[in-house]
Write a protein that holds these residues in place. Structure first.
Motif, mmCIF file in Angstrom:
data_model
loop_
_atom_site.group_PDB
_atom_site.id
_atom_site.type_symbol
_atom_site.label_atom_id
_atom_site.label_comp_id
_atom_site.label_asym_id
_atom_site.label_seq_id
_atom_site.Cartn_x
_atom_site.Cartn_y
_atom_site.Cartn_z
ATOM 1 N N ALA A 78 0.831 -1.199 0.000
ATOM 2 C CA ALA A 78 0.000 0.000 0.000
ATOM 3 C C ALA A 78 0.868 1.253 0.000
ATOM 4 O O ALA A 78 0.593 2.224 -0.714
ATOM 5 C CB ALA A 78 -0.924 -0.003 1.217
ATOM 6 N N HIS A 79 1.947 1.178 0.798
ATOM 7 C CA HIS A 79 2.868 2.320 0.874
ATOM 8 C C HIS A 79 3.433 2.626 -0.510
ATOM 9 O O HIS A 79 3.427 3.784 -0.959
ATOM 10 C CB HIS A 79 4.004 1.974 1.852
ATOM 11 N N ILE A 80 3.908 1.607 -1.186
ATOM 12 C CA ILE A 80 4.530 1.820 -2.492
ATOM 13 C C ILE A 80 3.500 2.330 -3.499
ATOM 14 O O ILE A 80 3.788 3.209 -4.322
ATOM 15 C CB ILE A 80 5.208 0.527 -2.974
ATOM 16 N N ASP A 81 2.297 1.776 -3.420
ATOM 17 C CA ASP A 81 1.238 2.255 -4.322
ATOM 18 C C ASP A 81 0.977 3.741 -4.114
ATOM 19 O O ASP A 81 0.852 4.515 -5.074
ATOM 20 C CB ASP A 81 -0.063 1.479 -4.081
ATOM 21 N N LEU A 82 0.864 4.136 -2.857
ATOM 22 C CA LEU A 82 0.586 5.545 -2.562
ATOM 23 C C LEU A 82 1.719 6.438 -3.048
ATOM 24 O O LEU A 82 1.497 7.521 -3.603
ATOM 25 C CB LEU A 82 0.382 5.738 -1.055
ATOM 26 N N GLU A 83 2.944 5.970 -2.841
ATOM 27 C CA GLU A 83 4.078 6.775 -3.275
ATOM 28 C C GLU A 83 4.100 6.874 -4.796
ATOM 29 O O GLU A 83 4.435 7.922 -5.360
ATOM 30 C CB GLU A 83 5.376 6.157 -2.728
ATOM 31 N N THR A 84 3.745 5.772 -5.460
ATOM 32 C CA THR A 84 3.673 5.788 -6.926
ATOM 33 C C THR A 84 2.663 6.832 -7.393
ATOM 34 O O THR A 84 2.965 7.640 -8.286
ATOM 35 C CB THR A 84 3.256 4.416 -7.475
ATOM 36 N N ASP A 85 1.467 6.829 -6.772
ATOM 37 C CA ASP A 85 0.445 7.816 -7.121
ATOM 38 C C ASP A 85 1.001 9.228 -6.998
ATOM 39 O O ASP A 85 0.782 10.087 -7.866
ATOM 40 C CB ASP A 85 -0.771 7.690 -6.180
ATOM 41 N N ARG A 86 1.721 9.420 -5.893
ATOM 42 C CA ARG A 86 2.258 10.745 -5.626
ATOM 43 C C ARG A 86 3.208 11.180 -6.734
ATOM 44 O O ARG A 86 3.185 12.312 -7.219
ATOM 45 C CB ARG A 86 2.967 10.704 -4.276
ATOM 46 N N VAL A 98 3.372 10.037 -9.788
ATOM 47 C CA VAL A 98 2.632 10.257 -11.030
ATOM 48 C C VAL A 98 2.038 11.663 -11.001
ATOM 49 O O VAL A 98 2.103 12.401 -11.994
ATOM 50 C CB VAL A 98 1.514 9.195 -11.194
ATOM 51 N N ALA A 99 1.473 12.052 -9.856
ATOM 52 C CA ALA A 99 0.911 13.396 -9.728
ATOM 53 C C ALA A 99 1.995 14.451 -9.911
ATOM 54 O O ALA A 99 1.729 15.574 -10.372
ATOM 55 C CB ALA A 99 0.246 13.553 -8.369
ATOM 56 N N GLU A 100 3.232 14.101 -9.571
ATOM 57 C CA GLU A 100 4.319 15.069 -9.741
ATOM 58 C C GLU A 100 4.818 15.095 -11.173
ATOM 59 O O GLU A 100 5.684 15.903 -11.510
ATOM 60 C CB GLU A 100 5.475 14.704 -8.800
ATOM 61 N N GLY A 101 4.325 14.180 -12.016
ATOM 62 C CA GLY A 101 4.637 14.288 -13.433
ATOM 63 C C GLY A 101 5.402 13.118 -14.025
ATOM 64 O O GLY A 101 5.696 13.124 -15.211
ATOM 65 N N LEU A 102 5.739 12.103 -13.213
ATOM 66 C CA LEU A 102 6.472 10.992 -13.805
ATOM 67 C C LEU A 102 5.522 10.057 -14.541
ATOM 68 O O LEU A 102 4.314 10.033 -14.282
ATOM 69 C CB LEU A 102 7.192 10.198 -12.707
ATOM 70 N N SER A 103 6.100 9.262 -15.420
ATOM 71 C CA SER A 103 5.305 8.216 -16.060
ATOM 72 C C SER A 103 5.073 7.115 -15.033
ATOM 73 O O SER A 103 5.849 6.963 -14.096
ATOM 74 C CB SER A 103 6.063 7.652 -17.262
ATOM 75 N N PRO A 104 4.003 6.349 -15.226
ATOM 76 C CA PRO A 104 3.690 5.303 -14.248
ATOM 77 C C PRO A 104 4.868 4.364 -13.989
ATOM 78 O O PRO A 104 5.147 4.019 -12.844
ATOM 79 C CB PRO A 104 2.515 4.542 -14.876
ATOM 80 N N GLY A 105 5.560 3.964 -15.059
ATOM 81 C CA GLY A 105 6.693 3.064 -14.879
ATOM 82 C C GLY A 105 7.779 3.692 -14.044
ATOM 83 O O GLY A 105 8.271 3.102 -13.064
ATOM 84 N N ASP A 106 8.148 4.934 -14.402
ATOM 85 C CA ASP A 106 9.195 5.633 -13.658
ATOM 86 C C ASP A 106 8.756 5.894 -12.224
ATOM 87 O O ASP A 106 9.566 5.812 -11.296
ATOM 88 C CB ASP A 106 9.512 6.981 -14.329
ATOM 89 N N ALA A 107 7.470 6.225 -12.088
ATOM 90 C CA ALA A 107 6.964 6.537 -10.752
ATOM 91 C C ALA A 107 7.124 5.326 -9.832
ATOM 92 O O ALA A 107 7.596 5.437 -8.695
ATOM 93 C CB ALA A 107 5.486 6.952 -10.828
#
Lengths: 119, 303
Positions: B19-27, B29-38
């Motif tokens: 869950a932690h990693i998912d939330l950080e990924t969302d964050r 992505v919101a900052e502008g990275l691509s999903p893979g990079d995020a």
């Protein structure tokens, strides 16, 4: 049983004390999940206290075991499941005590080290 | 202090990490990275996942055993260091236990269970059919005759109802008094232990301060003290049982208890449990006080 080098142990001891205060301080503003706490610490310390996010979890587990914080699964603002931590009354008391200790320590260090040299 | 909560499962923690990693990924992505990079960035930011899981695993699985071993070894060390303390504590507990057990045995034999017989198999019931009494019943004379036949019967009781209450007033009163004295003895032992513990803990404040500064939780300190006192109580209980036996043997030689069996397992069990509970109670308050100490203050004042 894992063995830890002297360096690791030193880092661990320092980290234990700092993380507790940082986590409790973050939770004073309301319940938060692990990622949120990590982010908050990162941002408020302006990236000085940059820790591995994963390093938070032993501290969280210890605080939970001492009943300074409680945890419950819930949903975050963007509909993700996450485990939210809330500070308890004992936690608040501990935060006050430890914050005071830290402030005294910081003031003492500042006095010992003297003013920063002119650049 | 958490003693009885269910431990977290491994899966629960793994879910939390996920869950932690998912939330950080969302964050990210919101900052502008691509999903893979995020996601890659999020995993990097987390640090060593295996490490975190390993620490959780270690912590939850072996802590209690490690701590038990540690506490027992520590308790043994401390006991070796202060033999006077151990001797006093053991003595007070042993005496308390012995008195309680003896009192309860007598109380039990005379008040609770009138038929505490030394040799239950040697107990015979004689049913009397009398011709001239029209059925079952016997007269005082018959009872007297039976009593005289001591070569057959060591003792005879005539009963009408199914249970015989102890009509011996002095003995009844004595067993009540004995029990009260036993309880008083127990209370005295507990307060004795409490006093001794408070004193020795105050001597060990510096050591406790160091432990807490190094990261021992309040719960760990309390557990430590409780384990130590339980050990002492255990030794005291054993000594107490031995003393009880001795005292009961002496007593039965001095006072004829009339075929009452004095080896009463429940009395010993009750006595031991009482003493152990009392010891834990006595230790709890000083232990809590010790754990509430502020380590910094303690370290400062002791030097």
């Amino acid at each position: 049983m894992k063995t830890r080098s002297a360096e690791d142990r030193e880092q661990l001891a320092l980290l234990q004390g700092t993380l507790d205060v940082l986590i409790l301080r973050t939770l004073v503003f309301g319940p938060q999940h692990g990622q949120g706490i990590a982010r908050a610490i990162q941002e408020t310390s302006e990236d000085v206290l940059l820790v591995d996010h994963g390093a938070l979890y032993p501290a969280l587990q210890r605080l939970e075991a001492q009943l300074w914080i409680t945890a419950k699964w819930g949903t975050s603002t963007n509909n993700r499941r996450a485990r939210f931590y809330t500070i308890t009354r004992t936690g608040r008391e501990q935060l006050v005590a430890q914050s005071n200790r830290w402030r005294r320590l910081a003031a003492a260090m500042a006095r010992v080290l003297g003013p920063a040299p002119e650049a | 202090m958490r003693f009885f909560t269910k431990p977290r499962t491994h899966d629960d923690f793994a879910a939390e990490i996920q869950a932690h990693i998912d939330l950080e990924t969302d964050r990210r992505v919101a900052e502008g990275l691509s999903p893979g990079d995020a996601r890659a960035a999020a995993v990097r930011a987390f640090g060593n996942i295996a490490h975190a899981q390993e620490r959780f695993f270690e912590a939850s699985r072996w802590t209690w055993l490690e701590q038990l071993v540690q506490d027992v070894r520590y308790a043994w060390r401390v006991m070796r260091h202060s033999p006077a303390f151990v001797a006093t504590a053991v003595f007070t507990l042993a005496v308390g236990l012995a008195l309680v057990t003896v009192a309860f045995t007598i109380f039990n034999a005379y008040v609770l269970r009138p038929f505490a017989i030394r040799d239950p198999d040697g107990l015979h019931q004689i049913v009397w059919h009398s011709r001239d009494d029209g059925g079952q019943g016997f007269r005082w004379r018959d009872y007297g005759q039976l009593r005289e036949r001591t070569e057959i019967f060591s003792a005879v009781i005539g009963e009408d109802a199914r249970f015989v209450s102890s009509k011996s007033r002095p003995l009844l009163a004595a067993s009540w008094v004995g029990s009260v004295l036993g309880v008083i003895a127990l209370v005295l032992s507990v307060s004795g232990l409490y006093g001794v513990l408070t004193y020795t803990l105050s001597q060990r404040m510096k050591e406790i301060g160091i432990r807490m500064a190094l990261g021992a939780t309040a719960a760990a300190v309390v557990r430590l003290v409780l384990r130590q006192s339980t050990r002492i109580a255990g030794i005291g209980a054993c000594a107490g049982v031995a003393i009880s036996f001795a005292m009961l043997e002496i007593l039965s030689a001095v006072v004829r208890f009339r075929e009452i069996s004095l080896v009463n397992v429940s009395a010993f069990a009750v006595g031991t449990i009482l003493v152990l509970a009392a010891a834990t109670l006595a230790a709890y308050q000083p232990a809590r006080r010790a754990s509430r100490v502020d380590p910094a203050q303690m370290l400062r004042t002791e030097t």
